[in-house]
Design an enzyme around this catalytic site. Structure first.
Site, PDB file in Angstrom:
ATOM      1  N   ASP A  59      -8.801  -4.766  -5.538  1.00  0.00           N
ATOM      2  CA  ASP A  59      -7.961  -4.025  -5.391  1.00  0.00           C
ATOM      3  C   ASP A  59      -8.672  -2.584  -5.812  1.00  0.00           C
ATOM      4  O   ASP A  59      -7.724  -2.148  -6.995  1.00  0.00           O
ATOM      5  CB  ASP A  59      -6.388  -3.879  -5.042  1.00  0.00           C
ATOM      6  CG  ASP A  59      -5.799  -2.896  -4.051  1.00  0.00           C
ATOM      7  OD1 ASP A  59      -6.549  -2.097  -3.930  1.00  0.00           O
ATOM      8  OD2 ASP A  59      -4.652  -3.047  -4.261  1.00  0.00           O
ATOM      9  N   SER A 103       0.616  -0.809  -0.113  1.00  0.00           N
ATOM     10  CA  SER A 103      -0.169  -0.180   0.036  1.00  0.00           C
ATOM     11  C   SER A 103       0.843   0.977   0.312  1.00  0.00           C
ATOM     12  O   SER A 103       1.672   1.547  -0.830  1.00  0.00           O
ATOM     13  CB  SER A 103      -1.300   0.093   0.883  1.00  0.00           C
ATOM     14  OG  SER A 103      -1.862   1.285   0.976  1.00  0.00           O
ATOM     15  N   HIS A 117      -6.656  -5.620  -1.958  1.00  0.00           N
ATOM     16  CA  HIS A 117      -5.924  -4.676  -0.894  1.00  0.00           C
ATOM     17  C   HIS A 117      -5.076  -5.833  -0.847  1.00  0.00           C
ATOM     18  O   HIS A 117      -3.815  -5.876  -0.021  1.00  0.00           O
ATOM     19  CB  HIS A 117      -6.143  -3.783  -0.211  1.00  0.00           C
ATOM     20  CG  HIS A 117      -5.252  -2.610  -0.257  1.00  0.00           C
ATOM     21  ND1 HIS A 117      -4.768  -2.118  -1.430  1.00  0.00           N
ATOM     22  CD2 HIS A 117      -4.805  -2.547   1.481  1.00  0.00           C
ATOM     23  CE1 HIS A 117      -3.590  -0.989  -1.205  1.00  0.00           C
ATOM     24  NE2 HIS A 117      -3.990  -1.620   0.475  1.00  0.00           N
TER      25      HIS A 117
END
Length: 696
Positions: A640, A555, A672
């Protein structure tokens, strides 16, 4: 082939362990036996074999704890979840469910004579009840379409349940003569969120009478409103609470839609009166998050958590209390810089217990309402997570660390000392050698003190040199605390023979608001220098091989890796970027939570007069690809929607076009995160293979 001997996992829960009457039936679920391992080092298969403790609730008489444990069946690539009870005073753990279907949402009925839970016996999830020993399960609700959650009213006259209500037209409603059409027609934002496309439904709360036979229908207290409560995608029933007299409900809701929803975090608390049917906004003056309401035991007060600024999801989480008679609201965090979460009242209503992060651990605190004093109750290398409950003079809590999955503990509020109540994973943990976890502080480029964790390989030898990994945290405002993960598991990395350096760089909570807020609109600034300060300081140790350094992260941590790839000046020999931002311009127009981008980046790339935003876009990793020279593994999930998978494709394609050794690990069914056992094991194996190839 591994030689495996098996021990009963139930016998390892606590003491000798006992089975309830439900256990005398033929086994239908999957509760694995504990293998005798060939090695004392963690493997991906072992990592996915730990039981996951959750759904904890204390019985109304304070004597028994109800909890759930989830186990993953690797071969079947699915999870199984069962319910257990254990006496507060310690002793035998009883398994009270044993089915092939997962029981969830379990809670005690207020009189303590039944346990309610969610179960999908016929394909639709409904409310069921059973005796506390697991016997005599009975279906209570038959709500069309099923339900997603429930809570009994304290007086046991009503329940509320939640379910999805379809309020928008889909393509077949628009064109009923085309039943085989597969299309969407959108005219506003928030048509997808995190990992799901909007399904034209909204989470609503229904109130129904309880004890009058089967529940088939309730009153929709948000009838016709195109809003969600609990909010999607992550809110749970902590966002809906009964008053102690059972006459009112308070729920959190962001009553916005489309573009307005995507730009705002303005979630308010609403009080619904069962008798009048009226709804009142209790927090309309506050423009940020207002969430997690909780009535005091006597019903005179309401506590909740609140953020002040709209659009800033990492603002300070404050602890508010409202006098419901006078309407007076008090911010007990006004002179305090930490966050407050997971609130719970003491039985006498004089204290509020909560969890707060301090210097990379999550500790239990208390607020004395009379004096306004906030006191820290615990101190250690651990995280307490979820709200505590008062149990026989102690606090029932869930604790986790980098070296142990979550277990239940009893904490003495006077001394802060704890003792384990469960030991679900003792059989595996007893066979594993965990690496030492060391806390350090290092100086930054501007002479500030930065906290970091160093995790050493099992059987560490200071006379050897080890390849070393810099861990880059996501969030970006998520503390590198004492968490346990099936993906970013520090002990798993250490077991692979690596030293791990995990800094709490700028932008993370637990170190004051100035440290937290510095990162916004400065993604490529001081926090990147913090990474260098961390790895450079630890690299001076004689046991670190400076020629074999890697950087890994997901991320925002994936962005960090992509950015480091163009700025590391030869420090690193391998990179791994999971779900990382590669192109800021494209990210802005393909993500979904616009409040996040507008606050952290500063605004859209087309706003040429916005100097803060334009500086942010100058940090986009794709602008520095010409400087990339180091092997990189890129990982991304197709579902995601927070950081769309094309960001990962862009990073991988650019590396290949630059003739840089690269791999792209792509998961069509993951988001994600990586949530299924076999994909999780693939992730761990490829992660290790890539690092071993370039660092060993």
């Amino acid at each position: 082939m591994r030689k495996v001997l098996f021990l009963s996992v139930l016998a390892l829960l606590i003491g000798t362990g006992t089975q309830s009457t439900a256990m005398t039936e033929e086994k239908k679920t999957y509760v694995p036996e504990t293998p005798v391992l060939e090695s004392d080092r963690m493997t991906p298969e072992v990592l996915w074999s730990f039981g996951q403790v959750g759904n904890t609730e204390l019985s109304p008489d304070g004597q028994t704890v109800l909890f759930g444990v989830t186990y993953y069946h690797i071969e079947e690539n699915k999870s199984y979840r069962e319910l257990y009870t254990v006496p507060v005073k310690g002793g035998a753990v009883s398994q009270i469910t044993n089915t092939a279907l997962n029981e969830s949402g379990a809670r005690w009925r207020p009189d303590g004579k039944k346990v309610g839970y969610l179960f999908a016996a016929d394909g639709e999830t409904q409310l069921w009840e059973m005796n506390p020993d697991g016997s005599q399960p009975v279906q209570i609700s038959r709500v069309e379409g099923g339900i997603t959650g429930f809570k009994y009213s304290p007086d046991q006259k009503h329940i509320f349940y939640t379910k999805a209500v379809k309020l928008d037209d889909d393509i077949h409603d628009l064109f009923p003569d085309l039943p085989k059409a597969n299309a969407r027609l959108e005219d506003d934002l928030m048509y997808r969120h995190w990992d799901k496309w909007h399904d034209y439904t909204y989470n609503h709360i229904f109130v129904a009478e309880y004890g009058q036979g089967e529940i088939t229908k309730g009153k929709d207290i948000l009838e016709g409103e195109k809003f969600d409560s609990p909010g999607k995608p992550f809110d749970g029933l902590e966002e809906v609470v009964w008053s102690p007299d059972g006459k009112q409900l308070v729920y959190s809701c962001k009553k916005l839609t489309g573009k307005d929803y995507s730009l705002s975090t303005n979630t308010d608390l609403y009080l619904y009166d069962l008798e009048t049917g009226e709804t009142t906004n209790l927090t309309k003056e506050n423009k940020g998050y207002d969430k997690s309401p909780l009535f005091s035991p006597d019903g005179s007060k309401l506590a909740w958590t609140s953020m002040a600024r709209d659009g800033y999801e990492a603002d300070q989480t404050r602890l508010f209390v409202m006098d419901l008679k006078t309407g007076e609201k008090t911010n007990y965090s006004a002179a305090w810089e930490q966050n407050a979460s997971h609130l719970s009242w003491s039985n006498d209503g004089k204290l509020i217990y909560f969890i707060s992060n301090i210097h990379a651990t999550d500790e239990i605190y208390s607020l004395n309402l009379k004096s306004g004093k906030i006191s820290r109750l615990t101190d250690g290398v651990h995280n307490y997570q979820l709200a505590v409950e008062t149990a026989d003079g102690k606090l029932l809590a869930q604790k986790v660390s980098m070296s142990q999955p979550a277990e239940l503990y009893l904490v003495d509020p006077k001394t802060g000392k704890d003792e384990p109540l469960t030991a679900v994973n003792k059989g595996l943990l007893d066979q594993l050698e965990m690496g030492k976890v060391e806390e350090r502080w290092v100086k930054t480029v501007d002479n500030k003190d930065m906290h970091l964790w160093v995790i050493y390989p099992p059987h560490f030898d200071p006379n050897k040199k080890y390849p070393t990994l810099l861990y880059c945290q996501g969030g970006p405002q998520g503390t590198v605390s004492q968490f346990w993960s099936t993906r970013w598991n520090f002990q798993m990395m250490a077991a692979n023979g690596y030293i791990v350096v995990a800094p709490n760089r700028r932008g993370l909570p637990g170190f004051g608001m100035e440290w937290l807020e510095q990162i916004s609109t400065d993604y490529g600034g001081l926090n990147i220098q913090d990474y260098f300060s961390a790895i450079d300081a630890v690299s001076k140790e004689p046991f670190v091989d400076q020629e074999r350094l890697g950087a890994v992260g997901a991320s925002y941590g994936g962005f960090s890796v992509n950015f480091l790839a163009g700025h590391h000046e030869g420090r690193f020999s391998a990179f791994i970027s999971h779900c990382g931002i590669f192109n800021f311009d494209q990210m802005y127009v393909t993500t979904e939570e616009m409040w996040f981008e507008n606050w952290d980046i500063g605004g859209p790339f087309w706003d040429q007069d916005n100097s803060a935003a334009q500086r942010s876009y100058s940090f986009s990793p794709h602008l520095f690809v010409e400087k990339w020279d180091t092997p990189i593994l890129v990982i991304h999930g197709e579902k995601d929607f927070r950081i769309p998978y094309t960001q990962g494709m862009g990073a991988f394609n650019a590396a290949v076009l630059r003739d840089i050794p690269a791999q792209f690990l792509y998961f069509p069914e993951e988001n994600h995160w990586v949530t299924s056992p076999q994909n999780g094991i693939v992730w761990q194996r490829v992660f290790k293979q890539w690092l071993d190839k370039w660092l060993k």
